[in-house]
Design an enzyme around this catalytic site. Structure first.
Site, PDB file in Angstrom:
ATOM      1  N   THR A  98       0.869  -1.188   0.000  1.00 28.98           N
ATOM      2  CA  THR A  98       0.000   0.000   0.000  1.00 28.98           C
ATOM      3  C   THR A  98       0.896   1.225   0.000  1.00 28.98           C
ATOM      4  O   THR A  98       1.603   1.484   0.981  1.00 28.98           O
ATOM      5  CB  THR A  98      -0.893   0.016   1.258  1.00 28.98           C
ATOM      6  OG1 THR A  98      -1.702  -1.151   1.258  1.00 28.98           O
ATOM      7  CG2 THR A  98      -1.799   1.244   1.254  1.00 28.98           C
ATOM      8  N   LYS A 173      -7.832   2.133  -3.008  1.00 29.18           N
ATOM      9  CA  LYS A 173      -7.521   1.759  -1.616  1.00 29.18           C
ATOM     10  C   LYS A 173      -7.596   2.987  -0.699  1.00 29.18           C
ATOM     11  O   LYS A 173      -8.180   2.954   0.387  1.00 29.18           O
ATOM     12  CB  LYS A 173      -6.130   1.129  -1.595  1.00 29.18           C
ATOM     13  CG  LYS A 173      -5.518   0.921  -0.242  1.00 29.18           C
ATOM     14  CD  LYS A 173      -5.715  -0.475   0.283  1.00 29.18           C
ATOM     15  CE  LYS A 173      -5.153  -0.589   1.695  1.00 29.18           C
ATOM     16  NZ  LYS A 173      -5.608  -1.750   2.392  1.00 29.18           N
ATOM     17  N   LYS A 248      -1.275   5.213   8.716  1.00 33.74           N
ATOM     18  CA  LYS A 248      -0.434   5.223   7.502  1.00 33.74           C
ATOM     19  C   LYS A 248      -1.301   5.482   6.260  1.00 33.74           C
ATOM     20  O   LYS A 248      -0.981   6.329   5.427  1.00 33.74           O
ATOM     21  CB  LYS A 248       0.284   3.872   7.357  1.00 33.74           C
ATOM     22  CG  LYS A 248       1.072   3.768   6.071  1.00 33.74           C
ATOM     23  CD  LYS A 248       1.397   2.329   5.671  1.00 33.74           C
ATOM     24  CE  LYS A 248       1.742   2.286   4.201  1.00 33.74           C
ATOM     25  NZ  LYS A 248       2.035   0.978   3.679  1.00 33.74           N
TER      26      LYS A 248
HETATM   27  P1  NAD Z   1       5.736  -5.932   7.111  1.00 35.06           P
HETATM   28  O1  NAD Z   1       6.514  -4.771   7.612  1.00 35.06           O
HETATM   29  O2  NAD Z   1       5.387  -7.038   8.032  1.00 35.06           O
HETATM   30  O3  NAD Z   1       6.479  -6.588   5.849  1.00 35.06           O
HETATM   31  C1  NAD Z   1       7.197  -5.873   4.893  1.00 35.06           C
HETATM   32  C2  NAD Z   1       8.461  -6.654   4.605  1.00 35.06           C
HETATM   33  O4  NAD Z   1       9.144  -6.092   3.484  1.00 35.06           O
HETATM   34  C3  NAD Z   1       9.478  -6.628   5.774  1.00 35.06           C
HETATM   35  O5  NAD Z   1       9.763  -7.949   6.168  1.00 35.06           O
HETATM   36  C4  NAD Z   1      10.697  -5.930   5.178  1.00 35.06           C
HETATM   37  O6  NAD Z   1      11.938  -6.405   5.696  1.00 35.06           O
HETATM   38  C5  NAD Z   1      10.530  -6.256   3.711  1.00 35.06           C
HETATM   39  N1  NAD Z   1      11.268  -5.400   2.792  1.00 35.06           N
HETATM   40  C6  NAD Z   1      11.370  -4.044   2.766  1.00 35.06           C
HETATM   41  N2  NAD Z   1      12.135  -3.643   1.729  1.00 35.06           N
HETATM   42  C7  NAD Z   1      12.527  -4.768   1.083  1.00 35.06           C
HETATM   43  C8  NAD Z   1      13.326  -5.019  -0.060  1.00 35.06           C
HETATM   44  N3  NAD Z   1      13.897  -4.029  -0.750  1.00 35.06           N
HETATM   45  N4  NAD Z   1      13.507  -6.291  -0.455  1.00 35.06           N
HETATM   46  C9  NAD Z   1      12.936  -7.311   0.233  1.00 35.06           C
HETATM   47  N5  NAD Z   1      12.190  -7.143   1.321  1.00 35.06           N
HETATM   48  C10 NAD Z   1      11.975  -5.881   1.743  1.00 35.06           C
HETATM   49  O7  NAD Z   1       4.410  -5.287   6.483  1.00 35.06           O
HETATM   50  P2  NAD Z   1       3.019  -6.054   6.182  1.00 35.06           P
HETATM   51  O8  NAD Z   1       2.130  -5.965   7.380  1.00 35.06           O
HETATM   52  O9  NAD Z   1       3.317  -7.370   5.570  1.00 35.06           O
HETATM   53  O10 NAD Z   1       2.375  -5.056   5.104  1.00 35.06           O
HETATM   54  C11 NAD Z   1       2.886  -4.980   3.794  1.00 35.06           C
HETATM   55  C12 NAD Z   1       2.056  -3.959   3.022  1.00 35.06           C
HETATM   56  O11 NAD Z   1       0.698  -4.374   2.993  1.00 35.06           O
HETATM   57  C13 NAD Z   1       2.070  -2.556   3.655  1.00 35.06           C
HETATM   58  O12 NAD Z   1       2.150  -1.606   2.624  1.00 35.06           O
HETATM   59  C14 NAD Z   1       0.737  -2.487   4.395  1.00 35.06           C
HETATM   60  O13 NAD Z   1       0.253  -1.143   4.490  1.00 35.06           O
HETATM   61  C15 NAD Z   1      -0.150  -3.329   3.490  1.00 35.06           C
HETATM   62  N6  NAD Z   1      -1.279  -3.965   4.171  1.00 35.06           N
HETATM   63  C16 NAD Z   1      -1.103  -4.568   5.374  1.00 35.06           C
HETATM   64  C17 NAD Z   1      -2.188  -5.152   6.022  1.00 35.06           C
HETATM   65  C18 NAD Z   1      -1.997  -5.836   7.356  1.00 35.06           C
HETATM   66  O14 NAD Z   1      -3.013  -6.151   7.992  1.00 35.06           O
HETATM   67  N7  NAD Z   1      -0.764  -6.099   7.790  1.00 35.06           N
HETATM   68  C19 NAD Z   1      -3.464  -5.110   5.427  1.00 35.06           C
HETATM   69  C20 NAD Z   1      -3.621  -4.525   4.167  1.00 35.06           C
HETATM   70  C21 NAD Z   1      -2.506  -3.940   3.548  1.00 35.06           C
END
Ligand code: NAD
Length: 306
Positions: A98, A173, A248
């Site tokens: 997102t 979104k 966020k």
């Molecule tokens: P998270 O922080 O758990 O996971 C993100 C991962 O990306 C981390 O492990 C980080 O180390 C990795 N990362 C960052 N840069 C990287 C790179 N260059 N190469 C490889 N890995 C890299 O976040 P999440 O909760 O999994 O959310 C991910 C996205 O989904 C966000 O944008 C969030 O807003 C969106 N989202 C989350 C939810 C939720 O409930 N968690 C729901 C809908 C949308």
């Protein structure tokens, strides 16, 4: 299909596992070593460098936290080549993070300039939706690219909507979550008002859930315990959808409002209310916990001078 899945966090890991379970060859990578270890422990094939993950990919999926991370990873940020350069020519990039609409458009432009195809495909449905493959995907990009991505998205989710051109998945979104934030606040206000007027939670719910006040914030995420037994209010506001994530997303909405000049005063008030909620420690609670702030900030009329 050979799929590189980068970003194996809360969402990415279960999504990648669902693709592998459907028979795709999935190669994972995360910049964080603990995330790589957790993914290996969960049975995913994981490599220790991004270039290695994408070298033979047909599709590169990314699930990062921020737009800056997506753009840096696409472009390369000094250490080694970016994903766009390291991947075979002309493949499909699917970004499920997102991020802001303008950041998504930058990512699309970078992919196109490097000779690749791309879609933005943010999700709703949270970690449970990622685990159960019941996510909803909002997708932006050229129709042919969206159709190419669709079978993979359908493997990870239950609903895929093509919202329009590049960035419009993120636009959908942001608009949806702005509605959600404002409606969750006003539903909380209505319950506190009902309490003060002597109207029971159940009575308000029974009326509004079948009347014009009906909305998801009431009928699924009801902010008082009782009427909807599965809502976070029944478990002391354990998320659900954490306040920090709503904050966020409202930051992205604010950016979009600034970019377009729209008079979105309700949405921006909701943005300010959730900023305060997170600053006050609500970041790890479900965002429907805003009802506690409404109660705490409501005047105690009994202490008013007569
Ligand atoms: P998270 O922080 O758990 O996971 C993100 C991962 O990306 C981390 O492990 C980080 O180390 C990795 N990362 C960052 N840069 C990287 C790179 N260059 N190469 C490889 N890995 C890299 O976040 P999440 O909760 O999994 O959310 C991910 C996205 O989904 C966000 O944008 C969030 O807003 C969106 N989202 C989350 C939810 C939720 O409930 N968690 C729901 C809908 C949308």
């Amino acid at each position: 299909m050979n799929i590189a899945f980068l970003g194996l966090g809360h969402m990415g890991l279960p999504m990648a596992r669902n693709l592998a379970a459907a028979g795709h060859v999935v190669l994972g990578f995360d910049v964080a070593a603990p995330a790589r270890e957790a993914a290996r422990a969960a049975g995913l094939d994981v490599v220790d460098d991004a270039a290695g993950a994408v070298a033979d990919a047909d599709v590169v999926l990314t699930m990062f936290a921020t737009g800056g991370q997506v753009i840096d990873a696409y472009r390369g940020s000094g250490v080694g080549p970016g994903l766009l350069e390291a991947a075979p020519t002309g493949i499909l990039f699917v970004d499920c993070s997102t991020i802001a609409v303008d950041e998504a458009r930058t990512a699309h432009a970078l992919a196109k300039a490097a000779g690749h195809r791309s879609v933005d495909a943010p999700v709703s449905g949270g970690v449970v939706g990622a685990e159960n493959a019941s996510l909803a995907f909002m997708v932006g990009g050229a129709a042919a690219d969206v159709e190419a991505a669709r079978p993979l998205l359908e493997t990870m989710g239950a609903r895929v909507v093509h919202c329009g051109g590049p960035g419009l998945g993120q636009a959908a979104k942001v608009c949806n979550n702005m509605i959600l934030a404002a409606s969750q606040i006003v539903v909380a206000e209505a319950f506190v008002l009902a309490e003060r007027l002597g109207l029971s939670h159940q009575a308000l719910f029974d009326v509004a859930s079948h009347a014009s006040g009906q909305c998801w914030a009431l009928t699924t995420n009801c902010p008082v315990p009782g009427p909807v037994p599965t809502s976070p209010a029944n478990r002391d506001f354990a998320p659900g959808f954490a306040g920090a994530l709503m904050d966020k997303d409202l930051g992205l909405a604010e950016k979009a409002v600034e970019l377009t000049g729209v008079d979105a005063r309700m949405g921006m008030l909701a943005r300010a209310v959730y900023r305060e909620f997170v600053d006050g420690g609500g970041g790890t609670r479900d965002f429907s916990g805003i009802i506690d702030s409404v109660r705490a900030q409501s005047d105690d009329v009994r202490s008013r001078p007569a």
